[in-house]
Design an enzyme around this catalytic site. Structure first.
Site, PDB file in Angstrom:
ATOM      1  N   ARG A 162      -7.298  -0.590  -4.148  1.00  0.00           N
ATOM      2  CA  ARG A 162      -6.763   0.632  -3.601  1.00  0.00           C
ATOM      3  C   ARG A 162      -6.867   1.593  -4.839  1.00  0.00           C
ATOM      4  O   ARG A 162      -5.880   2.551  -4.954  1.00  0.00           O
ATOM      5  CB  ARG A 162      -5.212   0.608  -3.030  1.00  0.00           C
ATOM      6  CG  ARG A 162      -5.046  -0.092  -1.616  1.00  0.00           C
ATOM      7  CD  ARG A 162      -6.121   0.365  -0.485  1.00  0.00           C
ATOM      8  NE  ARG A 162      -5.629  -0.660   0.482  1.00  0.00           N
ATOM      9  CZ  ARG A 162      -6.465  -1.828   0.632  1.00  0.00           C
ATOM     10  NH1 ARG A 162      -7.644  -1.762  -0.127  1.00  0.00           N
ATOM     11  NH2 ARG A 162      -6.354  -2.432   1.838  1.00  0.00           N
ATOM     12  N   SER A 236       0.033   1.468   5.662  1.00  0.00           N
ATOM     13  CA  SER A 236       0.913   0.833   4.567  1.00  0.00           C
ATOM     14  C   SER A 236       1.338   1.906   3.574  1.00  0.00           C
ATOM     15  O   SER A 236       0.599   2.549   3.015  1.00  0.00           O
ATOM     16  CB  SER A 236       0.050  -0.328   3.767  1.00  0.00           C
ATOM     17  OG  SER A 236      -0.445  -1.492   4.804  1.00  0.00           O
ATOM     18  N   GLU A 338       1.317   3.670  -1.902  1.00  0.00           N
ATOM     19  CA  GLU A 338      -0.199   3.646  -1.774  1.00  0.00           C
ATOM     20  C   GLU A 338      -0.489   5.354  -1.311  1.00  0.00           C
ATOM     21  O   GLU A 338      -1.431   5.937  -1.515  1.00  0.00           O
ATOM     22  CB  GLU A 338      -0.738   2.635  -0.790  1.00  0.00           C
ATOM     23  CG  GLU A 338      -1.954   2.622  -0.609  1.00  0.00           C
ATOM     24  CD  GLU A 338      -2.433   1.814   0.638  1.00  0.00           C
ATOM     25  OE1 GLU A 338      -1.994   0.459   0.732  1.00  0.00           O
ATOM     26  OE2 GLU A 338      -3.102   1.900   1.572  1.00  0.00           O
TER      27      GLU A 338
HETATM   28  C1  FAD Z   1      -2.223   3.816  11.058  1.00  0.00           C
HETATM   29  C2  FAD Z   1      -2.980   3.589   9.700  1.00  0.00           C
HETATM   30  C3  FAD Z   1      -3.641   2.645   9.372  1.00  0.00           C
HETATM   31  C4  FAD Z   1      -4.214   2.593   7.757  1.00  0.00           C
HETATM   32  N1  FAD Z   1      -5.019   1.559   7.579  1.00  0.00           N
HETATM   33  C5  FAD Z   1      -5.532   1.493   6.493  1.00  0.00           C
HETATM   34  C6  FAD Z   1      -6.261   0.328   6.055  1.00  0.00           C
HETATM   35  O1  FAD Z   1      -6.362  -0.551   6.658  1.00  0.00           O
HETATM   36  N2  FAD Z   1      -6.667   0.265   4.929  1.00  0.00           N
HETATM   37  C7  FAD Z   1      -6.734   1.499   3.921  1.00  0.00           C
HETATM   38  O2  FAD Z   1      -7.259   1.076   3.001  1.00  0.00           O
HETATM   39  N3  FAD Z   1      -6.218   2.499   4.319  1.00  0.00           N
HETATM   40  C8  FAD Z   1      -5.473   2.634   5.479  1.00  0.00           C
HETATM   41  N4  FAD Z   1      -4.850   3.620   5.864  1.00  0.00           N
HETATM   42  C9  FAD Z   1      -4.750   4.846   4.935  1.00  0.00           C
HETATM   43  C10 FAD Z   1      -5.747   6.104   5.075  1.00  0.00           C
HETATM   44  O3  FAD Z   1      -6.488   5.720   6.348  1.00  0.00           O
HETATM   45  C11 FAD Z   1      -6.905   5.551   4.117  1.00  0.00           C
HETATM   46  O4  FAD Z   1      -6.416   5.975   2.824  1.00  0.00           O
HETATM   47  C12 FAD Z   1      -7.895   6.885   4.428  1.00  0.00           C
HETATM   48  O5  FAD Z   1      -9.016   6.737   3.619  1.00  0.00           O
HETATM   49  C13 FAD Z   1      -7.484   8.478   4.129  1.00  0.00           C
HETATM   50  O6  FAD Z   1      -8.201   9.156   4.608  1.00  0.00           O
HETATM   51  P1  FAD Z   1      -7.985  10.931   4.774  1.00  0.00           P
HETATM   52  O7  FAD Z   1      -9.419  11.402   5.043  1.00  0.00           O
HETATM   53  O8  FAD Z   1      -6.968  10.909   6.116  1.00  0.00           O
HETATM   54  O9  FAD Z   1      -7.394  11.340   3.516  1.00  0.00           O
HETATM   55  P2  FAD Z   1      -6.339  12.254   3.465  1.00  0.00           P
HETATM   56  O10 FAD Z   1      -5.027  11.644   3.745  1.00  0.00           O
HETATM   57  O11 FAD Z   1      -6.791  13.666   3.877  1.00  0.00           O
HETATM   58  O12 FAD Z   1      -6.184  12.415   1.628  1.00  0.00           O
HETATM   59  C14 FAD Z   1      -5.774  11.374   0.720  1.00  0.00           C
HETATM   60  C15 FAD Z   1      -6.034  11.601  -0.663  1.00  0.00           C
HETATM   61  O13 FAD Z   1      -7.509  11.826  -0.749  1.00  0.00           O
HETATM   62  C16 FAD Z   1      -7.587  13.354  -1.161  1.00  0.00           C
HETATM   63  N5  FAD Z   1      -9.027  13.674  -0.598  1.00  0.00           N
HETATM   64  C17 FAD Z   1      -9.345  13.353   0.620  1.00  0.00           C
HETATM   65  N6  FAD Z   1     -10.467  13.736   0.935  1.00  0.00           N
HETATM   66  C18 FAD Z   1     -11.144  14.163  -0.195  1.00  0.00           C
HETATM   67  C19 FAD Z   1     -12.246  14.626  -0.685  1.00  0.00           C
HETATM   68  N7  FAD Z   1     -13.652  14.926  -0.007  1.00  0.00           N
HETATM   69  N8  FAD Z   1     -12.633  14.647  -2.118  1.00  0.00           N
HETATM   70  C20 FAD Z   1     -11.480  14.698  -2.793  1.00  0.00           C
HETATM   71  N9  FAD Z   1     -10.438  14.399  -2.514  1.00  0.00           N
HETATM   72  C21 FAD Z   1     -10.254  14.157  -1.157  1.00  0.00           C
HETATM   73  C22 FAD Z   1      -6.632  14.058  -0.769  1.00  0.00           C
HETATM   74  O14 FAD Z   1      -6.294  15.464  -1.496  1.00  0.00           O
HETATM   75  C23 FAD Z   1      -5.382  13.174  -0.815  1.00  0.00           C
HETATM   76  O15 FAD Z   1      -5.092  12.858  -2.293  1.00  0.00           O
HETATM   77  C24 FAD Z   1      -4.205   3.790   7.244  1.00  0.00           C
HETATM   78  C25 FAD Z   1      -3.386   4.821   7.721  1.00  0.00           C
HETATM   79  C26 FAD Z   1      -2.924   4.945   8.932  1.00  0.00           C
HETATM   80  C27 FAD Z   1      -2.395   6.166   9.359  1.00  0.00           C
END
Ligand code: FAD
Length: 342
Positions: A162, A236, A338
């Site tokens: 992570r 998580s 996380e």
């Molecule tokens: C139900 C559920 C289950 C999940 N299961 C998992 C799992 O199994 N494994 C896992 O690893 N994660 C999991 N996650 C966490 C999440 O899905 C991941 O971390 C995912 O990659 C976040 O993507 P996002 O586009 O929503 O990021 P965001 O929440 O929009 O952003 C996360 C961070 O990244 C930055 N960011 C986003 N996009 C960019 C970009 N293009 N350039 C620079 N910075 C950026 C944002 O500023 C922020 O700091 C889960 C979440 C949920 C709600």
């Protein structure tokens, strides 16, 4: 295009907590991004993907930019691999399904993870024994300070559990524009992790395929994790902490049921969910299923903090603080969040 003022952010994050952006805009390519960054030079910046790894604890008195860069292109292929580039704003799960439909293998265990392609390398998303770094080839990112596009190879990203350089060394310096993955033409099935094999059996799968594995992962995840559309959460909330052998032995002597997995470097990864479940706000009360106002821990998985309705970001944050303290008091282990806190 000028950003919009005072935009409610609850619909843009999976926790669904109230927060207002002073300025908000989306961008569809690096040119639009550059213009918006020039416009908002004096403001603090928040880049938004799917908002599924983000807890907003206050209004954001700056510029929020939502990444909507789309497009999936097959770049080239060789005997073993196909190289596929996806815009950072593409939905992760849709991208995974797109690859599975074309029989490009490797991403199937990462099915149904919410969020965008662009955020996937940020924390090296992982599930069911696979991490993005296993399939990642390179990415292009916009260097905010130097106003130019920089390419990062797998090595440059310094992926860990992570972790990547974008969370630490280069925090806030880059906007990821697109990611290229190297996917296998001949699958190497990975079913040994979690309950995948049992699920495949339940499904009556006779011939293994990446589609069958993806379906199994989707079924397991849907039964275990709350759907953010129905109950706000970010998956998580804490990482699984690693401890050295002495600490592990001490813990194991005191708590023989402690759930842990040996790491390659001789340390042990403890299951944060187990630690949280076996700590609590008071003697005899577990965090699992705990609720304070509208903030709480999910009834099936204590590691998942939830918004039952109208919890504020700071209430959820305070709950995470109390959990952290209680785990430290009981087990002497410091959990690390996380989820990104803003
Ligand atoms: C139900 C559920 C289950 C999940 N299961 C998992 C799992 O199994 N494994 C896992 O690893 N994660 C999991 N996650 C966490 C999440 O899905 C991941 O971390 C995912 O990659 C976040 O993507 P996002 O586009 O929503 O990021 P965001 O929440 O929009 O952003 C996360 C961070 O990244 C930055 N960011 C986003 N996009 C960019 C970009 N293009 N350039 C620079 N910075 C950026 C944002 O500023 C922020 O700091 C889960 C979440 C949920 C709600």
């Amino acid at each position: 295009m000028a950003p919009v003022e005072f935009v409610p952010l609850a619909p843009f994050t999976s926790f669904g907590v109230e927060s207002t952006a002073r300025y908000f805009s989306s961008f569809k390519d690096s040119l639009e991004l550059e213009e918006l960054l020039d416009w908002g030079l004096q403001y603090s910046l928040l880049i938004l993907g799917g908002g599924s790894n983000l807890l907003l604890t206050r209004d954001f008195d700056g510029l929020v930019l939502k990444n909507e860069i789309s497009g999936i292109i097959e770049l080239h292929e060789d005997n073993e691999y196909v190289y596929v580039k996806a815009g950072a704003g593409e939905n992760w799960h849709r991208f995974v399904l797109y690859c599975i439909e074309r029989n490009w293998a490797g991403l199937e265990n990462l099915s149904l993870i919410p969020g965008s392609v662009g955020a996937s390398p940020m924390q090296n998303i992982g599930a069911y024994g696979v991490e993005v770094e296993d399939l990642f080839w390179d990415l292009e990112a916009w260097h905010i300070g130097e106003k130019r596009i920089v390419t990062f190879t797998n090595n440059d990203c310094r992926f860990g559990y992570r972790e990547s350089v974008f969370k630490h060394k280069y925090k806030g310096q880059f906007v990821i524009l697109n990611v290229t993955f190297r996917l296998r033409k001949q699958p190497r099935f990975n079913t040994s992790y979690g309950a995948i094999e049992q699920e495949l059996e339940k499904m009556g799968v006779k011939e293994l395929s990446i589609k069958a594995i993806s379906d199994a992962v989707i079924r397991i995840r849907s039964s275990k994790l709350p759907d953010p559309k129905l109950m706000g959460n970010a998956g998580s909330f804490f990482k699984n902490p690693s401890v050295n052998k002495e600490q592990y032995d001490r813990l194991h002597d005191q708590f023989p049921d402690v759930v842990a997995y040996p790491n390659a470097d001789g340390t042990y990864k403890l299951a944060a969910g187990w630690l949280i479940e076996h700590a609590g706000p008071a003697a005899g009360i577990s965090w699992k299923g705990f609720r304070r106002g509208d903030a709480g821990c999910h009834e099936r998985q204590a590691l998942v903090l939830v918004n039952f309705g109208k919890a504020t970001g700071s209430e959820i944050y305070q709950l995470s603080e109390d959990i952290l303290q209680s785990v430290n008091n009981k087990f002497g282990v410091l959990l690390e969040r996380e989820v990104n806190i803003v």
